[in-house]
Design an enzyme around this catalytic site. Structure first.
Site, mmCIF file in Angstrom:
data_model
loop_
_atom_site.group_PDB
_atom_site.id
_atom_site.type_symbol
_atom_site.label_atom_id
_atom_site.label_comp_id
_atom_site.label_asym_id
_atom_site.label_seq_id
_atom_site.Cartn_x
_atom_site.Cartn_y
_atom_site.Cartn_z
ATOM 1 N N HIS A 219 -30.330 39.128 31.922
ATOM 2 C CA HIS A 219 -29.051 38.614 32.398
ATOM 3 C C HIS A 219 -29.022 37.091 32.531
ATOM 4 O O HIS A 219 -27.948 36.520 32.724
ATOM 5 C CB HIS A 219 -28.703 39.259 33.749
ATOM 6 C CG HIS A 219 -28.102 40.622 33.605
ATOM 7 N ND1 HIS A 219 -28.818 41.682 33.102
ATOM 8 C CD2 HIS A 219 -26.861 41.108 33.867
ATOM 9 C CE1 HIS A 219 -28.052 42.756 33.090
ATOM 10 N NE2 HIS A 219 -26.858 42.438 33.541
ATOM 11 N N SER A 223 -27.314 38.938 26.422
ATOM 12 C CA SER A 223 -27.782 39.771 25.318
ATOM 13 C C SER A 223 -27.768 38.997 24.006
ATOM 14 O O SER A 223 -26.908 38.145 23.776
ATOM 15 C CB SER A 223 -26.890 41.012 25.170
ATOM 16 O OG SER A 223 -26.964 41.815 26.320
ATOM 17 N N LYS A 247 -19.553 53.024 24.759
ATOM 18 C CA LYS A 247 -20.413 53.085 23.567
ATOM 19 C C LYS A 247 -21.788 53.651 23.917
ATOM 20 O O LYS A 247 -22.338 54.481 23.184
ATOM 21 C CB LYS A 247 -20.553 51.684 22.973
ATOM 22 C CG LYS A 247 -21.092 51.662 21.557
ATOM 23 C CD LYS A 247 -20.902 50.280 20.940
ATOM 24 C CE LYS A 247 -21.237 50.314 19.461
ATOM 25 N NZ LYS A 247 -20.951 49.018 18.803
ATOM 26 N N ASP A 248 -22.351 53.204 25.033
ATOM 27 C CA ASP A 248 -23.635 53.749 25.478
ATOM 28 C C ASP A 248 -23.508 55.221 25.844
ATOM 29 O O ASP A 248 -24.434 56.010 25.634
ATOM 30 C CB ASP A 248 -24.166 52.962 26.679
ATOM 31 C CG ASP A 248 -24.665 51.583 26.290
ATOM 32 O OD1 ASP A 248 -25.014 51.388 25.105
ATOM 33 O OD2 ASP A 248 -24.699 50.687 27.158
ATOM 34 N N GLU A 291 -51.595 62.513 21.298
ATOM 35 C CA GLU A 291 -50.174 62.774 21.109
ATOM 36 C C GLU A 291 -49.636 61.895 19.987
ATOM 37 O O GLU A 291 -50.172 60.820 19.698
ATOM 38 C CB GLU A 291 -49.399 62.489 22.411
ATOM 39 C CG GLU A 291 -49.612 63.539 23.494
ATOM 40 C CD GLU A 291 -48.749 64.770 23.282
ATOM 41 O OE1 GLU A 291 -48.819 65.353 22.178
ATOM 42 O OE2 GLU A 291 -48.034 65.164 24.206
#
Length: 431
Positions: A219, A223, A247-248, A291
């Site tokens: 922040h 972004s 959108k998320d 894994e």
């Protein structure tokens, strides 16, 4: 990030005014993920993976706390309590499958998040701290996942712990004492299981703390975006809410469809069948494999098969495995190109899509394959390219390539080259 045009939080009633004066949590949320946080208007779905990673971290913490209520970290009963959770605890099977597959989905979205950052050079100034904290989160994830894999105390759990902690034994002089200290003995047993369970329970909360720092660091500069061009005017941004929450939300819906398809229909597809056999120190599995999300680094570890002067091959593999992640810390200074986005770097783009990505795919495949030819040779070639890409090719490219012309602003990249639109002078509803 502070913009003069950012919307300001205004309490609407007595309760919100009281909170804002004494504990401004609503203001914090509004400025962090609400309408008070302007973000570039051109973010693609590649920018969804940070939110998805945060969601799956919450899933892991919640399901992990529930599972810990029924698990006993004792080598004599650990496997039995795992079966007890699956068979006797109400919805225990769901909690365990959600937790096991949640770890895989957590790594999937984080890997995609990392590759997005590599292609769009999200590690460049002024966002170096965001990237560095992200690498710390990834290292903590790997440690947490390894310790969690040991807890079911199946064959792969036991022998995975034996092999991975045995890597420290390759360190000259201090390696063996470190290995004994980690295990609490000379082989995985009660002491090791208790330590791994305690750390596996603790580290997700440490990860959550570093995630908060990661978001805080984000922040400050704001972004990044697909063009790599910084925000120049109000027309370059839109409020995070409702545009990117919607959108998320759509991206989260798609991820949940895939996640629940795995949980309900393919819950064991990403696991190893040998882990449903109780740990037996006297029976070594034919093919010990970690894994799937550890496979590329396991392939790098096994790529070193010949001693180099006085350095044993095992030690070289251990050094290379850790170095393959630690070199990410230096990317902000290895890549000196003034252009961020790979869309405008033609030479970088070719080496990324036709060099780094194929090398990583080969490492993923070879890491899960037996330690035999041709997998060993392929992993050696891919390992060599991996280190060459970051340490040699990337610095040279950043110095010699000629980038393509950048758009003047984010708005121009989205709406075209209308000067009035680009400079925010057109205030019509269409803009």
């Amino acid at each position: 990030m502070s913009f003069p045009w950012a919307r300001q939080y205004e309490p609407k009633n007595g309760l919100t005014k009281f909170l804002d004066e004494r504990l401004p949590l609503p203001r914090l949320v509004y400025n962090a993920v609400g309408a008070g946080y302007p973000v570039p208007r051109n973010l693609s779905y590649f920018w969804n993976f940070g939110v998805l990673a945060g969601f799956f971290l919450v899933v892991q913490i919640v399901t992990g706390v529930v599972l810990a209520m029924h698990y006993a970290a004792n080598a004599q009963v650990a496997f039995a309590t795992t079966e007890h959770i699956m068979r006797d605890v109400n919805w225990g099977w769901l909690m365990r499958y959600a937790h096991a597959n949640g770890a895989s989905f957590f790594f999937i979205v984080v890997y995609l998040h990392i590759f997005r950052g590599l292609f769009y050079s999200s590690y460049k100034a002024p966002r170096e701290m965001i990237w560095l904290l992200g690498v710390v989160i990834f290292l903590l994830m790997m440690a947490t996942a390894f310790m969690g894999y040991v807890l079911p105390w199946g064959q792969m759990s036991f022998w995975g712990a034996k092999v991975i902690t045995g890597l420290f034994g390759a360190i000259p002089l201090v390696g063996e004492p470190i290995q004994v200290w980690l295990l609490g003995g000379f082989a995985p047993d009660n002491a090791a299981l208790n330590r791994f369970f305690s750390l596996h329970f603790l580290l997700p909360f440490v990860i959550a703390g570093v995630v908060i720092l990661h978001i805080w660091a984000l922040h400050i500069p704001g972004s990044s975006n697909p063009t790599g061009v910084e925000v120049k005017s109000e027309s370059d941004t839109v409020p995070f809410h409702p545009y990117y929450t919607a959108k998320d939300g759509f991206g989260l819906g798609i991820a949940l469809l895939l996640y629940f398809a795995m949980v309900f229909f393919l819950p064991n597809a990403l696991g190893h069948p040998d882990n449903y056999i109780e740990a037996n120190p006297l029976s070594t599995p034919a093919h010990i494999v970690p894994e799937w999300y550890f496979w590329p680094f396991y392939a790098i570890l096994r790529a070193f098969t010949v001693d180099f002067f006085f350095v044993p091959a095992k030690l070289m593999g251990v050094i290379a495995m850790f170095a393959s992640i630690l070199l990410w810390f230096f990317l902000p200074w290895l890549d000196k190109s003034p252009v961020r986005s790979g869309h405008y770097r033609p030479l970088f783009r070719k080496f990324f899509w036709f060099g780094l990505i194929p090398a990583m795919i080969v490492l993923f495949i070879c890491g899960g394959a037996p330690a035999e030819e041709p997998y060993v040779m392929l992993s050696q070639i891919a390992t060599a390219y991996y280190f060459l890409h970051f340490l040699v090719i990337l610095p040279i490219i950043s110095s010699v390539e000629k980038p393509e012309p950048l758009p003047y602003s984010i708005t121009e990249a989205v709406l075209g080259s209308d000067k009035k639109v680009v400079k925010g002078e057109n205030t019509s509803p269409a803009v």
